[in-house]
Scaffold this motif. Sequence first.
Motif, PDB file in Angstrom:
ATOM      1  N   SER A 135     -12.571   6.960  -8.427  1.00  0.00           N
ATOM      2  CA  SER A 135     -11.776   6.230  -7.443  1.00  0.00           C
ATOM      3  C   SER A 135     -10.279   6.308  -7.699  1.00  0.00           C
ATOM      4  O   SER A 135      -9.485   6.024  -6.797  1.00  0.00           O
ATOM      5  N   VAL A 136      -9.869   6.669  -8.916  1.00  0.00           N
ATOM      6  CA  VAL A 136      -8.429   6.714  -9.236  1.00  0.00           C
ATOM      7  C   VAL A 136      -7.967   8.111  -9.625  1.00  0.00           C
ATOM      8  O   VAL A 136      -6.762   8.334  -9.803  1.00  0.00           O
ATOM      9  N   GLU A 137      -8.890   9.051  -9.770  1.00  0.00           N
ATOM     10  CA  GLU A 137      -8.542  10.417 -10.156  1.00  0.00           C
ATOM     11  C   GLU A 137      -7.496  10.989  -9.206  1.00  0.00           C
ATOM     12  O   GLU A 137      -7.632  10.910  -7.980  1.00  0.00           O
ATOM     13  N   GLY A 138      -6.428  11.540  -9.784  1.00  0.00           N
ATOM     14  CA  GLY A 138      -5.363  12.123  -8.981  1.00  0.00           C
ATOM     15  C   GLY A 138      -4.283  11.143  -8.569  1.00  0.00           C
ATOM     16  O   GLY A 138      -3.210  11.559  -8.115  1.00  0.00           O
ATOM     17  N   ARG A 139      -4.526   9.865  -8.720  1.00  0.00           N
ATOM     18  CA  ARG A 139      -3.521   8.840  -8.365  1.00  0.00           C
ATOM     19  C   ARG A 139      -2.999   8.110  -9.596  1.00  0.00           C
ATOM     20  O   ARG A 139      -1.837   7.696  -9.625  1.00  0.00           O
ATOM     21  N   PHE A 140      -3.846   7.924 -10.589  1.00  0.00           N
ATOM     22  CA  PHE A 140      -3.469   7.197 -11.805  1.00  0.00           C
ATOM     23  C   PHE A 140      -3.340   8.182 -12.961  1.00  0.00           C
ATOM     24  O   PHE A 140      -4.080   9.167 -13.046  1.00  0.00           O
ATOM     25  N   ASN A 164      -0.087   5.383  -8.795  1.00  0.00           N
ATOM     26  CA  ASN A 164       0.609   5.823  -7.587  1.00  0.00           C
ATOM     27  C   ASN A 164      -0.312   5.733  -6.381  1.00  0.00           C
ATOM     28  O   ASN A 164      -1.530   5.668  -6.527  1.00  0.00           O
ATOM     29  N   THR A 165       0.289   5.769  -5.218  1.00  0.00           N
ATOM     30  CA  THR A 165      -0.464   5.727  -3.958  1.00  0.00           C
ATOM     31  C   THR A 165      -1.496   4.602  -3.998  1.00  0.00           C
ATOM     32  O   THR A 165      -2.691   4.786  -3.731  1.00  0.00           O
ATOM     33  N   LEU A 166      -1.027   3.427  -4.321  1.00  0.00           N
ATOM     34  CA  LEU A 166      -1.937   2.293  -4.475  1.00  0.00           C
ATOM     35  C   LEU A 166      -2.550   1.887  -3.145  1.00  0.00           C
ATOM     36  O   LEU A 166      -1.915   1.983  -2.079  1.00  0.00           O
ATOM     37  N   LYS A 167      -3.788   1.426  -3.234  1.00  0.00           N
ATOM     38  CA  LYS A 167      -4.560   1.000  -2.071  1.00  0.00           C
ATOM     39  C   LYS A 167      -4.948  -0.464  -2.236  1.00  0.00           C
ATOM     40  O   LYS A 167      -5.045  -0.954  -3.362  1.00  0.00           O
ATOM     41  N   PRO A 168      -5.215  -1.161  -1.131  1.00  0.00           N
ATOM     42  CA  PRO A 168      -5.656  -2.560  -1.253  1.00  0.00           C
ATOM     43  C   PRO A 168      -6.875  -2.719  -2.165  1.00  0.00           C
ATOM     44  O   PRO A 168      -6.983  -3.726  -2.881  1.00  0.00           O
ATOM     45  N   GLU A 169      -7.748  -1.727  -2.185  1.00  0.00           N
ATOM     46  CA  GLU A 169      -8.944  -1.830  -3.032  1.00  0.00           C
ATOM     47  C   GLU A 169      -8.644  -1.661  -4.516  1.00  0.00           C
ATOM     48  O   GLU A 169      -9.533  -1.817  -5.345  1.00  0.00           O
ATOM     49  N   ASP A 170      -7.402  -1.357  -4.849  1.00  0.00           N
ATOM     50  CA  ASP A 170      -6.990  -1.330  -6.255  1.00  0.00           C
ATOM     51  C   ASP A 170      -6.637  -2.717  -6.768  1.00  0.00           C
ATOM     52  O   ASP A 170      -6.382  -2.891  -7.963  1.00  0.00           O
ATOM     53  N   THR A 171      -6.600  -3.690  -5.884  1.00  0.00           N
ATOM     54  CA  THR A 171      -6.288  -5.064  -6.273  1.00  0.00           C
ATOM     55  C   THR A 171      -7.327  -5.579  -7.261  1.00  0.00           C
ATOM     56  O   THR A 171      -8.530  -5.545  -6.991  1.00  0.00           O
ATOM     57  N   PRO A 194       0.839  -1.212   0.000  1.00  0.00           N
ATOM     58  CA  PRO A 194       0.000   0.000   0.000  1.00  0.00           C
ATOM     59  C   PRO A 194       0.870   1.257   0.000  1.00  0.00           C
ATOM     60  O   PRO A 194       1.880   1.319   0.718  1.00  0.00           O
ATOM     61  N   GLY A 195       0.474   2.221  -0.821  1.00  0.00           N
ATOM     62  CA  GLY A 195       1.254   3.444  -0.977  1.00  0.00           C
ATOM     63  C   GLY A 195       2.282   3.375  -2.075  1.00  0.00           C
ATOM     64  O   GLY A 195       2.882   4.398  -2.437  1.00  0.00           O
ATOM     65  N   GLY A 196       2.502   2.197  -2.628  1.00  0.00           N
ATOM     66  CA  GLY A 196       3.490   2.009  -3.677  1.00  0.00           C
ATOM     67  C   GLY A 196       2.961   2.371  -5.058  1.00  0.00           C
ATOM     68  O   GLY A 196       1.837   2.852  -5.210  1.00  0.00           O
ATOM     69  N   SER A 197       3.811   2.121  -6.056  1.00  0.00           N
ATOM     70  CA  SER A 197       3.489   2.477  -7.439  1.00  0.00           C
ATOM     71  C   SER A 197       3.765   1.308  -8.383  1.00  0.00           C
ATOM     72  O   SER A 197       4.623   0.458  -8.098  1.00  0.00           O
ATOM     73  N   LEU A 198       3.039   1.298  -9.472  1.00  0.00           N
ATOM     74  CA  LEU A 198       3.262   0.359 -10.570  1.00  0.00           C
ATOM     75  C   LEU A 198       2.944   1.080 -11.872  1.00  0.00           C
ATOM     76  O   LEU A 198       2.113   1.999 -11.885  1.00  0.00           O
ATOM     77  N   ARG A 199       3.576   0.636 -12.946  1.00  0.00           N
ATOM     78  CA  ARG A 199       3.229   1.144 -14.265  1.00  0.00           C
ATOM     79  C   ARG A 199       2.842  -0.031 -15.146  1.00  0.00           C
ATOM     80  O   ARG A 199       3.652  -0.941 -15.372  1.00  0.00           O
ATOM     81  N   LEU A 200       1.612  -0.002 -15.619  1.00  0.00           N
ATOM     82  CA  LEU A 200       1.127  -1.018 -16.549  1.00  0.00           C
ATOM     83  C   LEU A 200       1.354  -0.553 -17.986  1.00  0.00           C
ATOM     84  O   LEU A 200       1.298   0.642 -18.274  1.00  0.00           O
ATOM     85  N   SER A 201       1.577  -1.526 -18.857  1.00  0.00           N
ATOM     86  CA  SER A 201       1.743  -1.238 -20.279  1.00  0.00           C
ATOM     87  C   SER A 201       0.729  -2.034 -21.080  1.00  0.00           C
ATOM     88  O   SER A 201       0.342  -3.141 -20.694  1.00  0.00           O
ATOM     89  N   CYS A 202       0.316  -1.463 -22.201  1.00  0.00           N
ATOM     90  CA  CYS A 202      -0.583  -2.139 -23.133  1.00  0.00           C
ATOM     91  C   CYS A 202      -0.015  -1.935 -24.536  1.00  0.00           C
ATOM     92  O   CYS A 202      -0.051  -0.822 -25.064  1.00  0.00           O
TER      93      CYS A 202
END
Length: 116
Positions: free
Chosen positions: A62-67, A83-90, A14-22
């Motif tokens: 739910s993701v505005e300002g973080r993604f 960014n600022t990932l939350k458990p509910e982003d799983t 929680p609080g970490g970051s990831l970058r997804l690619s498509c």
Amino acid sequence: QVHVVESGGGLVQPGGSLRLSCAASGSIFGIYVMAWYRQAPGNEREFVARLTITGTTNYADSVEGRFTISRDNGRNTMYLQMNTLKPEDTAVYYCKASDRRGYNYWGRGTQVTVSS
């Protein structure tokens, strides 16, 4: 025909970051919008963000300002910086490409798990 392949998922605290690619391939010149969706266990697939060919972006509340959604035209790749990932982003995150004929092309998804 358009093919899209997602990558970049994983386990993050929680609080970490990831970058997804498509990555898109095939008849990509007809694509006018690409988007990210996600689906958590037991839930319906939900909209996360989208990017049009003109550069317009939209985000779920739910993701505005973080993604942040972006693209690299030279690599035919779309990104989702989370960014600022939350458990509910799983969830499993899916990429969707849409063309002007109304066809939608989905990837197989990439798993994102937010847990300590």
